[in-house]
Motif scaffolding. Structure first.
Motif, PDB file in Angstrom:
ATOM      1  N   THR A 128       7.097  -3.541   5.147  1.00 38.02           N
ATOM      2  CA  THR A 128       7.407  -4.906   3.921  1.00 38.02           C
ATOM      3  C   THR A 128       8.207  -4.186   3.047  1.00 38.02           C
ATOM      4  O   THR A 128       8.822  -5.697   2.955  1.00 38.02           O
ATOM      5  CB  THR A 128       5.971  -4.921   3.448  1.00 38.02           C
ATOM      6  N   THR A 188      10.580  -7.658   2.829  1.00 34.74           N
ATOM      7  CA  THR A 188      11.235  -8.498   1.611  1.00 34.74           C
ATOM      8  C   THR A 188      12.209  -8.152   0.963  1.00 34.74           C
ATOM      9  O   THR A 188      13.426  -9.687  -0.004  1.00 34.74           O
ATOM     10  CB  THR A 188       9.997  -7.620   0.629  1.00 34.74           C
ATOM     11  N   THR A 213      13.959 -12.006   0.483  1.00 31.24           N
ATOM     12  CA  THR A 213      14.698 -12.156  -0.838  1.00 31.24           C
ATOM     13  C   THR A 213      16.165 -12.732  -1.109  1.00 31.24           C
ATOM     14  O   THR A 213      16.789 -13.528  -1.602  1.00 31.24           O
ATOM     15  CB  THR A 213      14.254 -11.012  -1.874  1.00 31.24           C
ATOM     16  N   HIS A 222      14.040 -10.263  -7.516  1.00 30.81           N
ATOM     17  CA  HIS A 222      13.648  -9.113  -6.368  1.00 30.81           C
ATOM     18  C   HIS A 222      12.389  -8.082  -7.017  1.00 30.81           C
ATOM     19  O   HIS A 222      10.942  -8.647  -6.056  1.00 30.81           O
ATOM     20  CB  HIS A 222      14.496  -8.163  -6.191  1.00 30.81           C
ATOM     21  N   SER A 269       9.726 -11.527  -6.719  1.00 35.47           N
ATOM     22  CA  SER A 269       9.628 -11.550  -5.103  1.00 35.47           C
ATOM     23  C   SER A 269       8.463 -10.461  -4.885  1.00 35.47           C
ATOM     24  O   SER A 269       8.218 -10.137  -3.455  1.00 35.47           O
ATOM     25  CB  SER A 269      10.533 -11.448  -4.298  1.00 35.47           C
ATOM     26  N   ALA A 270       8.498  -8.808  -5.144  1.00 37.70           N
ATOM     27  CA  ALA A 270       7.914  -8.020  -4.730  1.00 37.70           C
ATOM     28  C   ALA A 270       6.143  -7.896  -5.450  1.00 37.70           C
ATOM     29  O   ALA A 270       5.432  -8.198  -4.517  1.00 37.70           O
ATOM     30  CB  ALA A 270       8.382  -7.446  -5.584  1.00 37.70           C
ATOM     31  N   ALA A 286       5.524 -10.284  -2.387  1.00 27.85           N
ATOM     32  CA  ALA A 286       5.169  -9.234  -0.864  1.00 27.85           C
ATOM     33  C   ALA A 286       4.034  -8.502  -0.527  1.00 27.85           C
ATOM     34  O   ALA A 286       3.498  -8.058  -0.009  1.00 27.85           O
ATOM     35  CB  ALA A 286       6.490  -8.575  -0.593  1.00 27.85           C
ATOM     36  N   TYR A 294       1.666  -7.677   1.806  1.00 29.35           N
ATOM     37  CA  TYR A 294       0.893  -6.246   2.745  1.00 29.35           C
ATOM     38  C   TYR A 294      -0.958  -6.464   2.396  1.00 29.35           C
ATOM     39  O   TYR A 294      -0.938  -5.768   3.191  1.00 29.35           O
ATOM     40  CB  TYR A 294       1.341  -5.113   1.559  1.00 29.35           C
ATOM     41  N   ARG A 322       4.074 -17.475  -0.113  1.00 24.91           N
ATOM     42  CA  ARG A 322       5.225 -16.800  -1.007  1.00 24.91           C
ATOM     43  C   ARG A 322       5.681 -18.259  -1.182  1.00 24.91           C
ATOM     44  O   ARG A 322       6.707 -18.157  -1.788  1.00 24.91           O
ATOM     45  CB  ARG A 322       5.441 -16.472   0.002  1.00 24.91           C
TER      46      ARG A 322
END
Length: 174
Positions: free
Chosen positions: A53, A57, A61, A80, A83-84, A87, A91, A128
């Motif tokens: 993951t 990711t 990204t 980033h 975006s995490a 993610a 997850y 997402r």
């Protein structure tokens, strides 16, 4: 007369962006599902899912920044980090889906595991997309939308001549 040009990439429409999102994100997602299954033979599934993951990711990204949302370059650290967050939710959703599968089916086969994992990934992928388009890459979209690649004349002599004429009119009126 001078020509002003902007070289920023134009923002793709929602349908084009979604198609690219599915292509890049889905491609990374499918590769990730096989990578999780392969890593699952060496480490626990939860750890394999976490490792894949994180790495997927980062890759997705970058792809979305460069191609999907029209940013035209590398994703920033802030993008980033944002975006995490999505993610992490993905997850959690895939982990819960797999745990529920384990509770419901004593010994699920690889095909059933893949169907459940990919289904959970697809559902979180739609959410997402919305987060990335409306939040993470929204600043890039608004900047790019106003500076689409154009060539337009700028009449500098008109602006210079208009200022003294306007000043003269003001002085006559006073």
């Amino acid at each position: 007369m001078e020509i002003v040009q902007s070289h920023q990439q134009a923002e793709p429409g929602a349908i084009t962006a979604f198609a690219r999102f599915v292509l890049f994100g889905g491609g990374v997602g499918i590769a990730s599902s096989f990578a999780v299954a392969a890593l699952d033979t060496w480490i626990t599934w939860a750890l394999a899912n976490a490792v894949i993951t994180v790495s997927s990711t980062l890759l997705a990204t970058e792809l979305h920044s460069r191609f999907t949302f029209g940013a035209g370059g590398r994703a920033t650290r802030s993008q980033h980090a944002q975006s995490a967050g999505s993610a992490a939710a993905a997850y959690a959703a895939t982990s819960v889906a797999m745990l529920v599968l384990q509770l419901l089916v004593a010994a699920p086969g690889a095909v059933l595991e893949q169907v459940v994992y990919l289904s959970a990934s697809a559902l979180t992928g739609v959410a997402r997309f919305a987060v990335l388009r409306l939040v993470v890459f929204a600043r890039n979209r608004s900047q790019t939308a106003t500076t689409v690649r154009t060539a337009r004349p700028v009449r500098t002599t008109t602006a210079r001549a208009a200022a003294p004429a306007a000043l003269a009119m003001l002085l006559r009126a006073a």
